[in-house]
Every structure is written in C-alpha cells, then in structure tokens.
Design a protein around this motif. Structure first.
Motif, PDB file in Angstrom:
ATOM      1  N   ARG A 358      46.676   3.483 -31.048  1.00  0.00           N
ATOM      2  CA  ARG A 358      45.926   2.258 -30.810  1.00  0.00           C
ATOM      3  C   ARG A 358      44.543   2.580 -30.268  1.00  0.00           C
ATOM      4  N   THR A 359      43.532   1.885 -30.740  1.00  0.00           N
ATOM      5  CA  THR A 359      42.170   2.084 -30.248  1.00  0.00           C
ATOM      6  C   THR A 359      41.645   0.798 -29.631  1.00  0.00           C
ATOM      7  N   PHE A 360      40.587   0.947 -28.848  1.00  0.00           N
ATOM      8  CA  PHE A 360      39.973  -0.183 -28.150  1.00  0.00           C
ATOM      9  C   PHE A 360      38.465  -0.155 -28.370  1.00  0.00           C
ATOM     10  N   SER A 361      37.886  -1.349 -28.461  1.00  0.00           N
ATOM     11  CA  SER A 361      36.431  -1.425 -28.502  1.00  0.00           C
ATOM     12  C   SER A 361      35.902  -0.854 -27.199  1.00  0.00           C
ATOM     13  N   SER A 362      34.970   0.109 -27.315  1.00  0.00           N
ATOM     14  CA  SER A 362      34.545   0.843 -26.125  1.00  0.00           C
ATOM     15  C   SER A 362      33.025   0.908 -26.028  1.00  0.00           C
ATOM     16  N   ILE A 363      32.554   0.891 -24.799  1.00  0.00           N
ATOM     17  CA  ILE A 363      31.145   1.141 -24.503  1.00  0.00           C
ATOM     18  C   ILE A 363      31.082   2.457 -23.752  1.00  0.00           C
ATOM     19  N   VAL A 364      30.226   3.342 -24.228  1.00  0.00           N
ATOM     20  CA  VAL A 364      30.098   4.659 -23.604  1.00  0.00           C
ATOM     21  C   VAL A 364      28.704   4.771 -23.006  1.00  0.00           C
ATOM     22  N   PHE A 365      28.648   4.978 -21.687  1.00  0.00           N
ATOM     23  CA  PHE A 365      27.390   5.083 -20.962  1.00  0.00           C
ATOM     24  C   PHE A 365      27.099   6.537 -20.606  1.00  0.00           C
ATOM     25  N   GLY A 366      25.801   6.822 -20.397  1.00  0.00           N
ATOM     26  CA  GLY A 366      25.411   8.096 -19.817  1.00  0.00           C
ATOM     27  C   GLY A 366      25.487   8.017 -18.307  1.00  0.00           C
ATOM     28  N   PRO A 367      25.152   9.090 -17.592  1.00  0.00           N
ATOM     29  CA  PRO A 367      25.401   9.163 -16.155  1.00  0.00           C
ATOM     30  C   PRO A 367      24.351   8.499 -15.279  1.00  0.00           C
ATOM     31  N   THR A 368      23.157   8.184 -15.820  1.00  0.00           N
ATOM     32  CA  THR A 368      22.083   7.676 -14.970  1.00  0.00           C
ATOM     33  C   THR A 368      22.259   6.194 -14.681  1.00  0.00           C
ATOM     34  N   CYS A 369      21.414   5.687 -13.773  1.00  0.00           N
ATOM     35  CA  CYS A 369      21.455   4.262 -13.417  1.00  0.00           C
ATOM     36  C   CYS A 369      20.578   3.410 -14.330  1.00  0.00           C
ATOM     37  N   ASP A 370      19.981   4.008 -15.328  1.00  0.00           N
ATOM     38  CA  ASP A 370      19.142   3.282 -16.274  1.00  0.00           C
ATOM     39  C   ASP A 370      20.028   2.487 -17.236  1.00  0.00           C
ATOM     40  N   PRO A 371      19.832   1.156 -17.342  1.00  0.00           N
ATOM     41  CA  PRO A 371      20.694   0.354 -18.225  1.00  0.00           C
ATOM     42  C   PRO A 371      20.571   0.712 -19.699  1.00  0.00           C
ATOM     43  N   ILE A 372      19.486   1.353 -20.099  1.00  0.00           N
ATOM     44  CA  ILE A 372      19.376   1.754 -21.513  1.00  0.00           C
ATOM     45  C   ILE A 372      20.116   3.065 -21.778  1.00  0.00           C
ATOM     46  N   ASP A 373      20.651   3.670 -20.735  1.00  0.00           N
ATOM     47  CA  ASP A 373      21.368   4.933 -20.899  1.00  0.00           C
ATOM     48  C   ASP A 373      22.763   4.641 -21.444  1.00  0.00           C
ATOM     49  N   LYS A 374      22.795   4.335 -22.730  1.00  0.00           N
ATOM     50  CA  LYS A 374      24.030   3.935 -23.401  1.00  0.00           C
ATOM     51  C   LYS A 374      24.201   4.800 -24.649  1.00  0.00           C
ATOM     52  N   VAL A 375      25.339   5.440 -24.768  1.00  0.00           N
ATOM     53  CA  VAL A 375      25.612   6.337 -25.883  1.00  0.00           C
ATOM     54  C   VAL A 375      26.069   5.566 -27.107  1.00  0.00           C
ATOM     55  N   SER A 376      26.995   4.633 -26.914  1.00  0.00           N
ATOM     56  CA  SER A 376      27.485   3.832 -28.037  1.00  0.00           C
ATOM     57  C   SER A 376      28.094   2.547 -27.514  1.00  0.00           C
ATOM     58  N   GLU A 377      28.189   1.552 -28.395  1.00  0.00           N
ATOM     59  CA  GLU A 377      28.771   0.256 -28.027  1.00  0.00           C
ATOM     60  C   GLU A 377      29.567  -0.280 -29.206  1.00  0.00           C
ATOM     61  N   GLY A 378      30.807  -0.710 -28.937  1.00  0.00           N
ATOM     62  CA  GLY A 378      31.653  -1.237 -29.991  1.00  0.00           C
ATOM     63  C   GLY A 378      32.391  -0.158 -30.756  1.00  0.00           C
ATOM     64  N   HIS A 379      32.240   1.082 -30.347  1.00  0.00           N
ATOM     65  CA  HIS A 379      32.937   2.186 -30.994  1.00  0.00           C
ATOM     66  C   HIS A 379      34.422   2.129 -30.633  1.00  0.00           C
ATOM     67  N   GLN A 380      35.277   2.255 -31.624  1.00  0.00           N
ATOM     68  CA  GLN A 380      36.717   2.263 -31.385  1.00  0.00           C
ATOM     69  C   GLN A 380      37.163   3.633 -30.880  1.00  0.00           C
ATOM     70  N   LEU A 381      37.745   3.654 -29.684  1.00  0.00           N
ATOM     71  CA  LEU A 381      38.260   4.879 -29.095  1.00  0.00           C
ATOM     72  C   LEU A 381      39.693   4.662 -28.630  1.00  0.00           C
ATOM     73  N   PRO A 382      40.493   5.724 -28.583  1.00  0.00           N
ATOM     74  CA  PRO A 382      41.824   5.593 -27.997  1.00  0.00           C
ATOM     75  C   PRO A 382      41.704   5.398 -26.486  1.00  0.00           C
ATOM     76  N   GLU A 383      42.801   5.094 -25.836  1.00  0.00           N
ATOM     77  CA  GLU A 383      42.798   4.984 -24.376  1.00  0.00           C
ATOM     78  C   GLU A 383      42.519   6.364 -23.792  1.00  0.00           C
ATOM     79  N   LEU A 384      41.385   6.480 -23.110  1.00  0.00           N
ATOM     80  CA  LEU A 384      40.995   7.751 -22.506  1.00  0.00           C
ATOM     81  C   LEU A 384      40.950   7.605 -20.999  1.00  0.00           C
ATOM     82  N   GLU A 385      40.931   8.733 -20.308  1.00  0.00           N
ATOM     83  CA  GLU A 385      40.931   8.736 -18.859  1.00  0.00           C
ATOM     84  C   GLU A 385      39.829   9.644 -18.343  1.00  0.00           C
ATOM     85  N   VAL A 386      39.531   9.509 -17.065  1.00  0.00           N
ATOM     86  CA  VAL A 386      38.595  10.411 -16.419  1.00  0.00           C
ATOM     87  C   VAL A 386      39.077  11.855 -16.601  1.00  0.00           C
TER      88      VAL A 386
END
Length: 419
Positions: A358-386
């Motif tokens: 099963r996958t989930f719609s996912s938003i992937v952010f970079g580490p900075t506090c800049d709101p444009i620091d976004k790697v992808s949005e709406g990408h389907q990923l499995p349940e992942l953990e830290v």
C-alpha cells in the motif's frame, strides 16, 4: 544493522523501485553495501567512474569527429574531472577558478575553451597570462574587452540558437547574438585585429529535440558565409555546445542530426579543415552519481504522509527536474522499524519497496526551514519511518556544484567511488 544488510544482499532479486520497477541486481547490491560501509545517517553520493568511461566510449563511437570539452560547471568533483582527463576530454571553463582547477590537472591551455560570452576583466587577464586563448563573444563590448586585455585571443562568435530545442533550461534568453548583429560583430573583431576562429551555439540544457542541432548548424554556416563575404581569414571551428543527454536513443538521434547537418551545410573541402567541438556536461555527469538520503522526520495527516530528508532544495536538488527526481526515487525501508511485528514480511530486514504494498500520497521536504525546500509533493510512497532511506539515481548534473550551506546545513557530501 550489518546483519540486516547481509540478509538483504543474499536476495537481491526482490528489489523494486518506488515505482514498482525492478532494480538492476548489481546496482542494488552497490546501494546496500555502500550504506553498510557508510554506517551513518548522513546523506552521501555514490560515483560510478565506470559509467563515465562507458559514456566516453559511447561519445567516441557516435561522434568520432567531435571533440568533447566537458562543461566543468556541471559537476566539479575531482575524481570525475580526473577521469575525463584520462579519457582524453578537453574542457569548457567559465571562470578563472574553473580554469585554475583544470590546469592543476595538467591539462594544456590549448585544451580549454573560455566559454563565457561575458567575462570579468580580471578573469580575461588571467586567461591571457596562462595561455587560454579560445573564447566566446556575443557583443561589441566583449570584443572591446578582448582587444584591450587579451589581443592574442581567438574568438568564437556565439549565436542565438533557433528556439526549437524544447530544452529544460534554454540558454537563448541570456546568450547569443541575433542574426542581424553578426555582421557588426565580425567587422568589429576585424577592425580590432582579433582572430575569429569560428562560431558557437548552445541549444539549451537537456534538449529532447535532436533536430534543433540541424537548424543551429545551418545558422552557424550562415556566419561562416558572412565572414567570407567580409573577406575575413577562413574560420575553422564549429562549437555545437551542449544539450546532450545520456539516454541511448536520444543521444544517438542527436549524434545523427549533428553528422547529417555538418555534411549537408559544409562541403567536403570545408570539412577537411573544420574542427567540430562540443560542450557536454550533463551527458557525462548525470547518470554517474546516485544520492542516498536519510529520513529524519515524519508527520501523518490523515491519509497523507509528510517526510523530512537530510538533503533538499538548497543541497543537491535546486536544479533537478522534479518529475525526473520522482521517477528515479527508490525507497529503502528498514523492517526493524516495525517494532517487532512478527507478521510483517521479512521482519528485521532492510528491503526496497514492494511494488504491491500500500502507498500513500506523500510530501517530501528538505531539512531547512525554507518553505520552498520541498523535494516532491503527491508522490506515492509506502509507509516509511524515521531512519529509512530514499535513494535517487541520476544525480550528477548541477547538484554538487549548485548546493549551498543555507540554514547551516553543510553541502559537503561523502562520496564513495565504485568501479
């Protein structure tokens, strides 16, 4: 962790990308073994120098009459540059610093083109001092600077390529003389007593329209004819720039377009004295690098998953096509994060995403506090953990060279070399 990785290496045929596609067994083994040796959560690159060597063979096989001048700005990793030197590449430099780095590798100044149509005066003086003579111009002011600071320099008139390449990053808005400006540039160079060796163009980075080379070469030939009309000494250099991609079909089509156009627009007699060069960067660098990133944070909002990586926009992803980034993504899930659930498939192992999970719609952010620091949005990923990993292929073009230390996150990456 070592035991978990060893168990995964014993069954590489189960590896799937985050898009459900099977991953090459050799490549998957390299990913796992490299993470094993890394023993850290820090993001890192894998550089496969064998890829670079193979691409040089591909270039020589398809474009034997075109000398590559690797575009240093694309990726300045020392081992990549040294490999290019070892395989006979020349170099496209755009600044004093780039020229210095290439000369330090023992490259002759004759194998460097100063391919920046607008140069700082101090950089021109340095080029003159070290004997880097071939450079590009597209304006009267640049010709005047060369006259004053580097009178022994040899010019290539940089023209604006016809805007039909469909490139991801077109160059025509910033560089290139218009057709009506060319006669004045040639006359100015002639009056200044400067040698004009030929013509340069660049159809834009990551072009997918091979026919753009034909149109640009036709436009370049018109400049050769104008120089003849002005009774200037014969020009002999055609610089077809960059825009090449390493995808086999695309590159072969581009190579065929170049060869066809050179034969169509330059006679056999002209071709005997013609030197054709190019400025590929992405072609050699992009697919040689793989980036492994660690998930450092997670948030669940209903059916949407938010993940934070220790790499992002201000690091390696500023100039990366987001769609290509998603296509290249491989999720590496550590099953030990399942808190001992014995019913989970392959408990206690690190596995690549099962295409049937099963996958989930996912938003992937970079580490900075800049709101444009976004790697992808709406990408389907499995349940992942830290502490799970996201691995991105084809990360060698304009990644290391464009990264910065915004927000105090270091751009320095550990690079592992593989054969």
């Amino acid at each position: 962790m070592e035991a978990l990785l060893e168990s995964l290496l014993s069954a590489p045929d189960q590896f799937l990308s985050s898009n459900g596609l099977k991953i090459d067994e050799c490549f998957s083994e390299k990913i796992i073994s490299t993470i094993k040796n890394h023993q850290s959560e820090e993001a890192f690159y894998m550089l496969d120098l064998g890829v670079v060597a193979n691409l040089m063979d591909t270039w020589k096989r398809n474009l034997p009459m075109v000398q590559p001048f690797y575009a240093v700005k694309c990726n300045t990793h020392p081992d990549l540059l040294a490999t290019m030197v070892a395989h006979g590449s020349s170099f496209d430099c755009a600044s004093r610093s780039e020229i210095e780095s290439i000369l330090a590798l023992g490259v002759s100044p004759d194998h460097i083109i100063y391919a920046n149509p607008c140069k700082a005066s101090s950089h021109i003086k340095y080029a003159a001092k070290v004997g880097v003579n071939l450079t590009t111009v597209d304006s009267l002011d640049e010709i005047e600077k060369i006259r004053k600071l580097h009178p022994k320099g040899s010019l290539l008139i940089r023209i604006k390529a016809p805007d039909e390449s469909g490139s991801r990053w077109p160059m025509s808005s910033k560089y290139g003389a218009l057709p009506e400006e060319v006669p004045q540039l040639l006359q100015a160079a002639q009056t200044a007593g400067l040698k004009v060796s030929g013509v340069a163009f660049h159809i834009g980075s990551k072009s997918r329209n091979s026919q753009a080379y034909k149109t640009a070469i036709q436009a370049a030939k018109a400049v050769f004819q104008e120089a003849d009309r002005l009774c200037m000494p014969p020009m002999h250099v055609l610089n077809i720039g960059g825009g090449f991609v390493s995808d086999a079909l695309c590159f072969e089509a581009a190579a065929e377009a170049v060869k066809t156009a050179v034969h169509r627009y330059f006679s056999e007699e002209e071709r005997r004295s013609l030197t054709v060069i190019a400025e590929p960067g992405r072609f050699f660098a992009e697919t040689a690098f793989t980036l492994a990133t660690n998930i450092i944070g997670k948030r669940v909002r209903g059916e949407v998953r938010h993940y934070w990586l220790n790499e992002g926009f201000h690091g390696s992803m500023m100039r990366v096509d987001r769609a290509a980034l998603v296509r290249s993504c491989i999720s590496l899930k550590c099953m030990s994060n399942n808190n001992g659930n014995d019913n989970e498939k392959n408990p206690g192992m690190m596995v690549m995403h099962d295409g049937g999970a099963r996958t989930f719609s996912s938003i992937v952010f970079g580490p900075t506090c800049d709101p444009i620091d976004k790697v992808s949005e709406g990408h389907q990923l499995p349940e992942l953990e830290v502490n799970d990993w996201l691995v991105f292929r084809n990360m060698g073009a304009y990644t290391l060279s464009c990264s910065n230390n915004f927000n105090g996150f270091s751009s320095a990456k550990i690079t592992y070399l593989t054969n």
